[in-house]
Design a protein around this motif. Sequence first.
Motif, PDB file in Angstrom:
ATOM      1  N   VAL A  36       0.837  -1.243  -0.009  1.00 54.55           N
ATOM      2  CA  VAL A  36       0.012   0.016  -0.116  1.00 54.55           C
ATOM      3  C   VAL A  36       0.773   1.110   0.005  1.00 54.55           C
ATOM      4  O   VAL A  36       1.610   1.315   0.658  1.00 54.55           O
ATOM      5  CB  VAL A  36      -0.924   0.026   1.096  1.00 54.55           C
ATOM      6  CG1 VAL A  36      -1.736   1.423   1.329  1.00 54.55           C
ATOM      7  CG2 VAL A  36      -1.937  -1.436   1.230  1.00 54.55           C
ATOM      8  N   ASP A  37       0.870   2.003  -1.025  1.00 56.45           N
ATOM      9  CA  ASP A  37       1.481   3.327  -1.113  1.00 56.45           C
ATOM     10  C   ASP A  37       0.617   4.415  -0.799  1.00 56.45           C
ATOM     11  O   ASP A  37      -0.216   4.819  -1.668  1.00 56.45           O
ATOM     12  CB  ASP A  37       1.762   3.328  -2.958  1.00 56.45           C
ATOM     13  CG  ASP A  37       2.848   4.665  -3.002  1.00 56.45           C
ATOM     14  OD1 ASP A  37       3.270   5.084  -2.064  1.00 56.45           O
ATOM     15  OD2 ASP A  37       3.375   4.772  -4.052  1.00 56.45           O
ATOM     16  N   GLY A  38       0.756   4.780   0.480  1.00 55.84           N
ATOM     17  CA  GLY A  38      -0.316   5.816   0.986  1.00 55.84           C
ATOM     18  C   GLY A  38      -1.622   5.124   0.875  1.00 55.84           C
ATOM     19  O   GLY A  38      -1.979   4.352   1.697  1.00 55.84           O
ATOM     20  N   THR A  39      -2.704   5.631   0.129  1.00 58.79           N
ATOM     21  CA  THR A  39      -3.853   5.206   0.018  1.00 58.79           C
ATOM     22  C   THR A  39      -3.824   4.209  -1.304  1.00 58.79           C
ATOM     23  O   THR A  39      -5.182   3.699  -1.599  1.00 58.79           O
ATOM     24  CB  THR A  39      -4.794   6.241  -0.120  1.00 58.79           C
ATOM     25  OG1 THR A  39      -4.868   7.035  -1.233  1.00 58.79           O
ATOM     26  CG2 THR A  39      -4.960   6.878   1.298  1.00 58.79           C
ATOM     27  N   GLU A  40      -2.993   4.092  -2.222  1.00 64.00           N
ATOM     28  CA  GLU A  40      -3.088   3.355  -3.557  1.00 64.00           C
ATOM     29  C   GLU A  40      -2.485   1.863  -3.244  1.00 64.00           C
ATOM     30  O   GLU A  40      -1.246   1.819  -2.925  1.00 64.00           O
ATOM     31  CB  GLU A  40      -2.302   4.438  -4.422  1.00 64.00           C
ATOM     32  CG  GLU A  40      -2.810   5.277  -4.696  1.00 64.00           C
ATOM     33  CD  GLU A  40      -4.402   5.344  -5.414  1.00 64.00           C
ATOM     34  OE1 GLU A  40      -4.656   4.327  -6.184  1.00 64.00           O
ATOM     35  OE2 GLU A  40      -5.308   6.065  -4.998  1.00 64.00           O
ATOM     36  N   PRO A  41      -3.148   1.195  -4.040  1.00 64.11           N
ATOM     37  CA  PRO A  41      -2.593  -0.334  -3.908  1.00 64.11           C
ATOM     38  C   PRO A  41      -1.629  -0.341  -4.769  1.00 64.11           C
ATOM     39  O   PRO A  41      -1.535   0.244  -5.771  1.00 64.11           O
ATOM     40  CB  PRO A  41      -3.584  -1.246  -4.256  1.00 64.11           C
ATOM     41  CG  PRO A  41      -4.793  -0.433  -4.935  1.00 64.11           C
ATOM     42  CD  PRO A  41      -4.648   0.904  -4.350  1.00 64.11           C
ATOM     43  N   TYR A  42      -0.414  -1.259  -4.718  1.00 63.46           N
ATOM     44  CA  TYR A  42       0.656  -1.377  -5.829  1.00 63.46           C
ATOM     45  C   TYR A  42       0.955  -2.824  -5.887  1.00 63.46           C
ATOM     46  O   TYR A  42       1.132  -3.357  -4.575  1.00 63.46           O
ATOM     47  CB  TYR A  42       1.721  -0.403  -5.580  1.00 63.46           C
ATOM     48  CG  TYR A  42       2.921  -0.467  -6.323  1.00 63.46           C
ATOM     49  CD1 TYR A  42       2.658   0.165  -7.730  1.00 63.46           C
ATOM     50  CD2 TYR A  42       4.077  -1.005  -5.921  1.00 63.46           C
ATOM     51  CE1 TYR A  42       3.854  -0.012  -8.507  1.00 63.46           C
ATOM     52  CE2 TYR A  42       5.271  -1.004  -6.654  1.00 63.46           C
ATOM     53  CZ  TYR A  42       4.937  -0.452  -8.208  1.00 63.46           C
ATOM     54  OH  TYR A  42       6.012  -0.296  -8.983  1.00 63.46           O
ATOM     55  N   ASN A  72       6.001   1.343   4.698  1.00 69.12           N
ATOM     56  CA  ASN A  72       5.024   0.407   5.381  1.00 69.12           C
ATOM     57  C   ASN A  72       5.337  -0.959   4.897  1.00 69.12           C
ATOM     58  O   ASN A  72       5.047  -1.521   3.747  1.00 69.12           O
ATOM     59  CB  ASN A  72       3.478   0.751   4.928  1.00 69.12           C
ATOM     60  CG  ASN A  72       2.473  -0.402   5.272  1.00 69.12           C
ATOM     61  OD1 ASN A  72       2.664  -1.271   6.005  1.00 69.12           O
ATOM     62  ND2 ASN A  72       1.274  -0.139   4.793  1.00 69.12           N
TER      63      ASN A  72
END
Length: 161
Positions: A36-42, A72
């Motif tokens: 999780v990049d901030g609120t974005e999945p990756y 994270n």
Amino acid sequence: METTERPMRRKDREVTDIVAIHAVLGRATVCRIAMVDGTEPYVVPMNCGWDGTELFLHAATSGRKLDILRANPRVCIEVEEDVRIVTGSTGEECTSHYRTVIGTGTAVFLDDPPGKSHGLNVILRQCHPGVPDEIFPASALNRIVVLKIHFDHLTCKANPV
């Protein structure tokens, strides 16, 4: 850390034998690692190696996935094998055969040369059978990052042929 565990909907396809689950991990050469990049999945595919306890991955020393993991380290990985699409004349006749493992855990950056070397040799043995273990020079170890995944939860689902 508390994980979100849910019962598998298709109990008839659930694999609970830990030896069988570990065997799938031990045969995988590519895993998908979700972060999780901030609120974005990756998610990114990576070569992997399983030593019977932990999954090892390697990467260059910089990049988006490493930035994300430093912020994270919680991850979800997925590996699969024996994937086969079965077509039919109707949608009800179409299915897939597969065996898949999904695990949640924490990515740990290995800094010590023996740990990095161990992880790299595990990956080499799994992805390139027959290649002998190597003693990696410091110059090579400095050019890469080796991660190990400590799993806190593993699931396996199969629809075999």
